[in-house]
Design a protein around this motif. Structure first.
Motif, short mmCIF file in Angstrom:
data_model
loop_
_atom_site.label_atom_id
_atom_site.label_comp_id
_atom_site.label_asym_id
_atom_site.label_seq_id
_atom_site.Cartn_x
_atom_site.Cartn_y
_atom_site.Cartn_z
N SER A 1 18.60 -37.69 -33.76
CA SER A 1 19.43 -37.90 -32.56
C SER A 1 18.83 -37.18 -31.34
N THR B 1 18.73 -34.10 -30.77
CA THR B 1 19.38 -32.82 -30.44
C THR B 1 18.32 -31.74 -30.61
N GLU C 1 19.27 -35.29 -39.21
CA GLU C 1 20.10 -36.05 -38.26
C GLU C 1 19.97 -35.48 -36.84
N GLN C 2 19.89 -34.15 -36.75
CA GLN C 2 19.71 -33.52 -35.42
C GLN C 2 18.37 -33.92 -34.80
#
Length: 471
Positions: free
Chosen positions: A20, A22, A16-17
Motif C-alpha cells: 500500500s 505506507t 501489506e504496508q
C-alpha cells in the motif's frame, strides 16, 4: 505451531504496508528490539518474520544498519528474459554499429545515455588538479623518466593497501599496472590463449570484450546469463572442457548490472580450478555498489592463482588517465613480458597522480559521494522508464554500477530507433552491440551516470514516445 503462524502474520502485515506504499522503498523497518515490543512477541519471532520478508525480496538487511524496504518491492516492470544462445545462427559482427555509437564520444550536444562514461560533475576535478600539482612539484624529472615495467611501485603499494576487499591477499608485488582495464583484459587474453581457442563470455556481453576476442583470432562462447544471479553455471560447466579461458564481469556487470552471489563466485572458482581454465575477472565497477559493503571478487576465493583480477579508475575517477591494473596470479611474468614489448612502461605522471590521490585518502571520500549520486540517478531513471516507456518493457535491477538494460516489445528494432533518437540528439547503446549473433535487437543499454537535468528527464520521455509510436 502458534509461533509459526505468528511470524507469518507479522510478515503479512508488513507486506501489506509495503504494497500500500505506507512503507516505501528505502524506508527502515523498526529494529528487532523495537519490533519485539511493538508486536509483543519474542525476538526470535521477529527475526523469523524479517527473514521471511527478506526471502521474498521485499526487504534487505544491511549489516550494522538494520532492515530496509528493498527496491524489488516496488517493481512495476518485469526483469529481462534470459537469452537462448543460438550457436547455429550465422555470426553478424556489430562492428559498424559500435563504430557509429563510439563516433559520438566527443559530441557535447547529445544526451549521452550510450557510453559508459561518468559525467564531469561526478568526477573530483579540483582534487585531481591538486594531486597533479603535488606530483609535478615533487618530481625532479617532470615525469619524463621510465618507470618499472610492472608499473609504479608507489601506485601498486597504494592499490594493494586500498584493496581491503581482498583482506590482505595481494601485495604490490602481485599487481601489474596497465593502460586501463581494456588493455589489461587484452593482455590477459594474449597470455592464456592462442588463435583458434575458445573463451567463455556472458550474454549479453560488453562489446569491447567481444572485439578483443575477435582481434586475437579467438572464438567467443556466449553463456546464458540471469539478470540477477549472472552466469548459468550449469551451462558453463558443459562448455568448460573446450575452453581456454573465461572472461566475466562478476560485480555490477556491463550491461545487465547483476552482482553474482558469493556462493556462485565460490562455485565458479571451484569449477575453473577443477578444469584448470583461467578466469579473467573484470572488476571495473566493484567499488560502485549500492549496498552496505563492497562485494568480494572471485579473486578472493582463488587459491590456484587462476583468477586474473582486473580493475581501473576509468569508471570512477579519471577516464582519460588510462590507469588500470591486473593481479594476474600465476601468469604475472607473461603479462610483464608482453607489456615490455607493447609499451615498455606506463606513463609515470598519471600513475603518480592516482597514487597521490589514494595516499591522501581522497578516493574513499569521492567514492562515497559518487555512489550516492549514482544511486539517486538509478532511482530516477527507473522511475522515468516505468512512467514513460510501454508497460511491457522489461528492466534490469542493477545492484551497482551505472548501466540499465531494457528489453522492449519484440516489434521494436533498437538499431532503427537509434537513428531516430540521434536525430533528436539522444544517444543510447542498441542491444545488437552486445552479442556476436543477430540477437538483442529489441534491447538497449542506458548509462545513468550523468547530471540529472530537466533535459535528461524530457529526453527519456521523448524516447518512450518514439518506442510507443513503433508498436
Amino acid at each position: 505451531m502458534a509461533k509459526d503462524i505468528l511470524y507469518l502474520k507479522i510478515a503479512k502485515a508488513i507486506t501489506e504496508q509495503i504494497h500500500s506504499e505506507t512503507l516505501q522503498f528505502g524506508d527502515r523497518l523498526p529494529s528487532l528490539r523495537s519490533a519485539q515490543k511493538l508486536y509483543n512477541v519474542s525476538l526470535n519471532t521477529i527475526k523469523l518474520a524479517y527473514m521471511e520478508l527478506e526471502s521474498r525480496s521485499l526487504v534487505e538487511s544491511r549489516p550494522k544498519y538494520g532492515y530496509f524496504v528493498s527496491q524489488t518491492s516496488q517493481r512495476k516492470l518485469a526483469l529481462p528474459s534470459i537469452a537462448k544462445i543460438k550457436e547455429s545462427e550465422i555470426e553478424k559482427n556489430p562492428q559498424d554499429l559500435i563504430d557509429k555509437v563510439f563516433g559520438t564520444i566527443s559530441n557535447p550536444d547529445l544526451t549521452q545515455f550510450a557510453l559508459g562514461i561518468p559525467g564531469k560533475s561526478f568526477l573530483p576535478l579540483a582534487k585531481l588538479k591538486k594531486s597533479i600539482i603535488n606530483v609535478i612539484k615533487n618530481k625532479n624529472d617532470s615525469g619524463t623518466n621510465y618507470e618499472p615495467v610492472q608499473g609504479s611501485e608507489q601506485l601498486r603499494r597504494e592499490m594493494a593497501k586500498w584493496a581491503l576487499v581482498l583482506e590482505g591477499k595481494i601485495t604490490e608485488d602481485d599487481l601489474v599496472i596497465t593502460s586501463g582495464a581494456m588493455n589489461a583484459i587484452y593482455n590477459c587474453l594474449m597470455a592464456v590463449t592462442k588463435p583458434g581457442d575458445s573463451v567463455a563470455v556472458e550474454s549479453p556481453v560488453y562489446f569491447g570484450i567481444l572485439q578483443a576476442i575477435q582481434l586475437l583470432g579467438l572464438k567467443a562462447v556466449e553463456i546464458p546469463t540471469h539478470p540477477i544471479s549472472g552466469i548459468d553455471l550449469d551451462a558453463l560447466k558443459k562448455a568448460l572442457p573446450k575452453l581456454s579461458a573465461c572472461c566475466f564481469v562478476t560485480n555490477f556487470n556491463n550491461p545487465l548490472g547483476f552482482q553474482m552471489p558469493d556462493e556462485n563466485k565460490k562455485e565458479l572458482v571451484r569449477l575453473i580450478t577443477e578444469y584448470n581454465v583461467p578466469l579473467i575477472e573484470d572488476d571495473l565497477y566493484g567499488n560502485l555498489y549500492f549496498g552496505a559493503e563492497r562485494p568480494k571478487p572471485c579473486k578472493f576465493y582463488d587459491e590456484a592463482g587462476l583468477v586474473m583480477w582486473v580493475g581501473s579508475v576509468s569508471k570512477s575517477l579519471a577516464p582519460g588517465y588510462r590507469v588500470g591494473w591486473v593481479a594476474p596470479g600465476q601468469f604475472k611474468e607473461r603479462i610483464i613480458r608482453q607489456k615490455l614489448v607493447q609499451t615498455v612502461c606506463s606513463p609515470s605522471l598519471y600513475s603518480d597522480v592516482i597514487a597521490d590521490f589514494l595516499e591522501h585518502g581522497r578516493y574513499d571520500h569521492h567514492l562515497r559521494m559518487f555512489r550516492k549520486k549514482l544511486y539517486a540517478n538509478y532511482l530516477q531513471i527507473q522511475k522515468s522508464v516505468t512512467e514513460y516507456f510501454p508497460d511491457n518493457t522489461k528492466i534490469s535491477e542493477p545492484k551497482g554500477g551505472f548501466m540499465l538494460w531494457l528489453e522492449l516489445d519484440k516489434r521494436i528494432c533498437t538499431e532503427d530507433l537509434y537513428d531516430e533518437a540521434l536525430s533528436k540528439k539522444i544517444n543510447f547503446a542498441p542491444g545488437r552491440m552486445f552479442s556476436q549473433y543477430n540477437q538483442y535487437q529489441n534491447c538497449m543499454r542506458l548509462n545513468y551516470a550523468l547530471e540529472w537535468t530537466d533535459r535528461v528527464e524530457s529526453d527519456l520521455e521523448k524516447l518512450g514516445k518514439m518506442i510507443k509510436n513503433r508498436i
